[in-house]
Design an enzyme around this catalytic site. Structure first.
Site, PDB file in Angstrom:
ATOM      1  N   GLU A  91      -1.567 -19.467 -41.030  1.00  0.00           N
ATOM      2  CA  GLU A  91      -2.000 -20.878 -40.887  1.00  0.00           C
ATOM      3  C   GLU A  91      -2.002 -21.560 -42.249  1.00  0.00           C
ATOM      4  OE1 GLU A  91      -2.647 -23.250 -39.000  1.00  0.00           O
ATOM      5  OE2 GLU A  91      -3.258 -22.585 -37.007  1.00  0.00           O
ATOM      6  N   ASP A 117      -0.963 -27.355 -32.238  1.00  0.00           N
ATOM      7  CA  ASP A 117      -1.668 -26.638 -33.300  1.00  0.00           C
ATOM      8  C   ASP A 117      -1.546 -27.482 -34.570  1.00  0.00           C
ATOM      9  OD1 ASP A 117      -2.660 -24.541 -35.081  1.00  0.00           O
ATOM     10  OD2 ASP A 117      -2.187 -23.115 -33.493  1.00  0.00           O
TER      11      ASP A 117
END
Length: 315
Positions: free
Chosen positions: A21, A221
């Site tokens: 991430e 996301d």
């Protein structure tokens, strides 16, 4: 009407993250940074050699950003921290009232003015307790903490438009991306509006059902914005990015060789290399053949450059 944009994706390294991430390209170091949330580590890669450095952290890192004075600012499970050096001491900048047993920081980045923003995820996911905060250290002294938005479950997709007047924030669980008019001076959010609503996950969906997986487009996301103001959204479990115009029109679908992309960013000397972090944690074995790059960081060249990373500012 949207099109399908096929890019030439390559993994920057054979290494896999559990849940990669928060990637960013550091223009001074010519390095790509990202975090592995359940792996509890920060990583950086020399993309020219493929060499990756790992920094083990005391809890799950949700996001990371570079600082103008050098080093980094990170949101860990319980708070926001300053690191002056790679692998060095972590100085706590701000504490928060959430219960770290059920809530942790997730997606975040700096705004163009140098404030650090980070949103939380409520891990039971049965109440809308996710929040969005900013940390402002530009005046010196103790950083100023501000609660900016609420009513979320899984904070994601934080980004700004090229003129710095629009803020985007997604709720992954709700398959929804929102937008606000952003005041650069105060950081205030006004004129909340729906930017994009994606179809929900089909009832009874199972990730190990390959037919069902192929039909599901995923959920929003992390995201990045290019210089034309287009919003590139990673679709977790959808194996693709979606490119939206500043007006929220779907312009293109971008297929990926990984089932669970988590966040894109733009980098390289010209801003025209698109990097995407992905996840491998808990994925069914049946995915491996169809999605060979689960967990890897992917890169491809694009025609339109993206916005550069914003740096954390301190007084």
């Amino acid at each position: 009407m949207s099109t399908t944009l096929h890019l030439n994706w390559q993994a920057i390294s054979p290494e896999r993250s559990k849940l990669g991430e928060s990637p960013f390209w550091h223009p001074h170091e010519q390095m790509l940074y990202w975090v592995d949330i359940p792996g509890r580590e920060l990583l950086r890669c020399n993309v020219f050699t493929g060499h990756i450095e790992h920094w083990a952290l005391p809890s799950e890192p949700g996001c990371v950003a570079p600082a103008r004075a050098g080093g980094l600012v990170l949101a860990l499970r319980d708070g926001v921290y300053r690191a002056r050096d790679w692998g060095g001491a972590l100085q706590r900048l701000a504490g928060f009232s959430h219960d770290p047993r059920t809530t942790r920081f997730n997606d975040g980045r700096c705004d163009p003015q140098g404030r650090f923003w980070a949103g939380t995820i409520y891990e039971p996911r049965d109440r809308r307790l996710g929040e969005l905060f900013s940390v402002d250290a530009r005046e010196g002294g103790k950083p100023t903490l501000a609660l900016r938005a609420i009513n979320n479950v899984v904070s994601n997709g934080l980004a700004w438009s090229p003129d710095g007047r629009t803020l985007y924030w997604a709720d992954t669980q709700d398959h929804r991306i929102d937008a606000w008019t952003f005041d650069p001076t105060s950081g205030a959010l006004r004129r909340h509006r729906l930017f994009a609503q994606l179809p929900p996950k089909p009832e009874g969906f199972r990730s190990d059902d390959m037919a069902a997986a192929a039909a599901y487009g995923g959920r929003p996301d992390g995201a990045a914005v290019d210089v034309e103001g287009n919003y590139w959204s990673a679709q977790f479990e959808g194996g693709r990015l979606l490119k939206f115009s500043p007006a929220g029109e779907l312009l293109a679908e971008v297929p990926l060789p990984a089932r669970c992309p988590t966040m894109p960013c733009f980098g390289g000397d010209d801003g025209r290399t698109l990097y995407v972090t992905t996840a491998s944690n808990g994925r069914p074995a049946a995915e491996a053949e169809r999605w060979p790059d689960n967990g890897r960081v992917l890169a491809a060249r694009v025609d339109v450059p993206g916005l550069p990373v914003n740096f954390f500012a301190e007084g």
